[in-house]
Scaffold this active site. Structure first.
Site, PDB file in Angstrom:
ATOM      1  N   ASP A   1       0.759  -0.943  -0.140  1.00  0.00           N
ATOM      2  CA  ASP A   1       0.054  -0.039   0.059  1.00  0.00           C
ATOM      3  C   ASP A   1       1.018   1.242  -0.208  1.00  0.00           C
ATOM      4  O   ASP A   1       2.016   1.345   0.362  1.00  0.00           O
ATOM      5  CB  ASP A   1      -1.099   0.131   1.250  1.00  0.00           C
ATOM      6  CG  ASP A   1      -2.436  -0.713   0.995  1.00  0.00           C
ATOM      7  OD1 ASP A   1      -2.391  -1.202   0.085  1.00  0.00           O
ATOM      8  OD2 ASP A   1      -2.767  -0.935   2.184  1.00  0.00           O
TER       9      ASP A   1
ATOM     10  N   LYS B   1      -3.845   3.159  -2.369  1.00  0.00           N
ATOM     11  CA  LYS B   1      -5.168   3.769  -2.403  1.00  0.00           C
ATOM     12  C   LYS B   1      -4.943   5.041  -1.777  1.00  0.00           C
ATOM     13  O   LYS B   1      -5.006   5.057  -0.493  1.00  0.00           O
ATOM     14  CB  LYS B   1      -6.256   2.987  -1.978  1.00  0.00           C
ATOM     15  CG  LYS B   1      -6.307   1.835  -2.620  1.00  0.00           C
ATOM     16  CD  LYS B   1      -7.591   0.942  -1.842  1.00  0.00           C
ATOM     17  CE  LYS B   1      -8.998   1.360  -2.574  1.00  0.00           C
ATOM     18  NZ  LYS B   1      -8.920   1.233  -4.068  1.00  0.00           N
TER      19      LYS B   1
ATOM     20  N   MET C   1      -8.386   9.058   8.313  1.00  0.00           N
ATOM     21  CA  MET C   1      -8.833   9.872   6.971  1.00  0.00           C
ATOM     22  C   MET C   1      -9.894  10.699   7.151  1.00  0.00           C
ATOM     23  O   MET C   1     -10.940  10.782   6.461  1.00  0.00           O
ATOM     24  CB  MET C   1      -9.242   8.455   6.139  1.00  0.00           C
ATOM     25  CG  MET C   1      -7.995   7.370   5.877  1.00  0.00           C
ATOM     26  SD  MET C   1      -8.701   5.992   5.117  1.00  0.00           S
ATOM     27  CE  MET C   1      -9.488   5.251   6.593  1.00  0.00           C
TER      28      MET C   1
END
Length: 282
Positions: free
Chosen positions: A61, A83, A198
């Site tokens: 990632d 991502k 996030m």
């Protein structure tokens, strides 16, 4: 397999002792989902480090700490599957399909994910897909940013004098917007500390919802960016001012946000400073 650490620790021999430690077999045709920790390469677990040396394929990632891939089997195929919000990203279905195809080809597949794979890391989705496809897998937990990243900022996620509970919250749902399934009225006052992943993009909206549900506007907020790395920064504000702060300043991501009284301990516990940041392992 453990040569990378041996070259750096031979004066004590600690890692050389692990050569006969009896690690579990990383079988061909299987997938290990491994948490890499919040940033510093040294925060990966022993099982995670072992998997790096054994894997034939590493699907990693964007949030995997710098330097971890240098510890990997030099012959391993590496596949980037990052991502990041607002940027071109690999599709989840394609990532899962890659894991299945590589495992069915008889490879030892390491799915390396920042933090912990089961904490807002889609590890549940990926392992479920593997299970349905009949692909053997192992889950190796990692240190999540909402605990380890805060610790590197001198912020204890719990403290006996402030909180006996903590809520972990994602800042967006699968549409990319503010989570719609969250009961903001219940969440706002259910725990003294709320840790948000996030959440920077929607922090203003989240703050408004929490305040409307009864959370104090002057409650402390700390934003830890690039946790457990040499680039780590901490921005402190209040819940009422959080939205304006994010709108007016270019705060680096990835970032974890903590709401509640525990950030007050940072004044005394801010230990990761100066020369300590020069160590590549953290």
């Amino acid at each position: 397999m453990l040569g990378w650490f041996k070259r750096r620790a031979t004066h004590k021999g600690h890692f050389a002792r692990l050569d006969a430690a009896g690690f579990p077999e990383f079988a061909s045709g299987s997938v290990w989902l491994v948490g890499a920790g919040p940033g510093a390469p040294g925060l990966i677990s022993l099982l995670g480090y072992y998997a790096l040396g054994e894997a034939d394929v590493i699907v990693y990632d964007a949030l995997v700490g710098k330097g971890l891939l240098e510890m990997a089997n030099p012959k391993a195929e590496t596949i980037y599957a990052g991502k990041r919000g607002g940027k071109p990203s690999a599709k989840q279905a394609d990532i899962s399909l890659t894991l299945i195809e590589k495992a069915r080809a008889g490879r030892k597949v390491l799915r390396l994910k920042g933090g912990d794979p089961m904490m807002f890391g889609r590890g549940g989705e990926e392992s479920e897909t593997l299970a349905k496809a009949g692909v053997p897998f192992r889950i190796v937990p990692g240190i999540t940013a909402g605990v380890g990243g805060l610790a590197y900022a001198g912020i204890p996620v719990t403290h006996r004098d402030t909180n006996q509970a903590v809520i972990f919250l994602t800042g967006h749902d699968n549409t990319g917007g503010v989570p719609q399934a969250v009961d903001w009225g219940a969440v706002a006052t259910a725990a003294p500390v709320i840790v948000m992943y996030m959440a920077l993009k929607h922090l203003g909206s989240i703050a408004d919802k929490l305040i409307a549900a009864g959370r104090a506007a002057d409650d402390r907020v700390a934003v830890v960016s690039n946790a457990a790395t040499a680039e780590q920064t901490v921005t402190e504000t209040t819940l009422g001012e959080a939205g304006a702060l994010v709108a007016s300043r270019d705060i680096s991501t990835p970032a974890v946000v903590v709401l509640g009284p525990v950030s007050r301990y940072r004044a005394a516990l801010d230990w990761y400073t100066g020369g300590l940041r020069e160590n590549a392992l953290g």
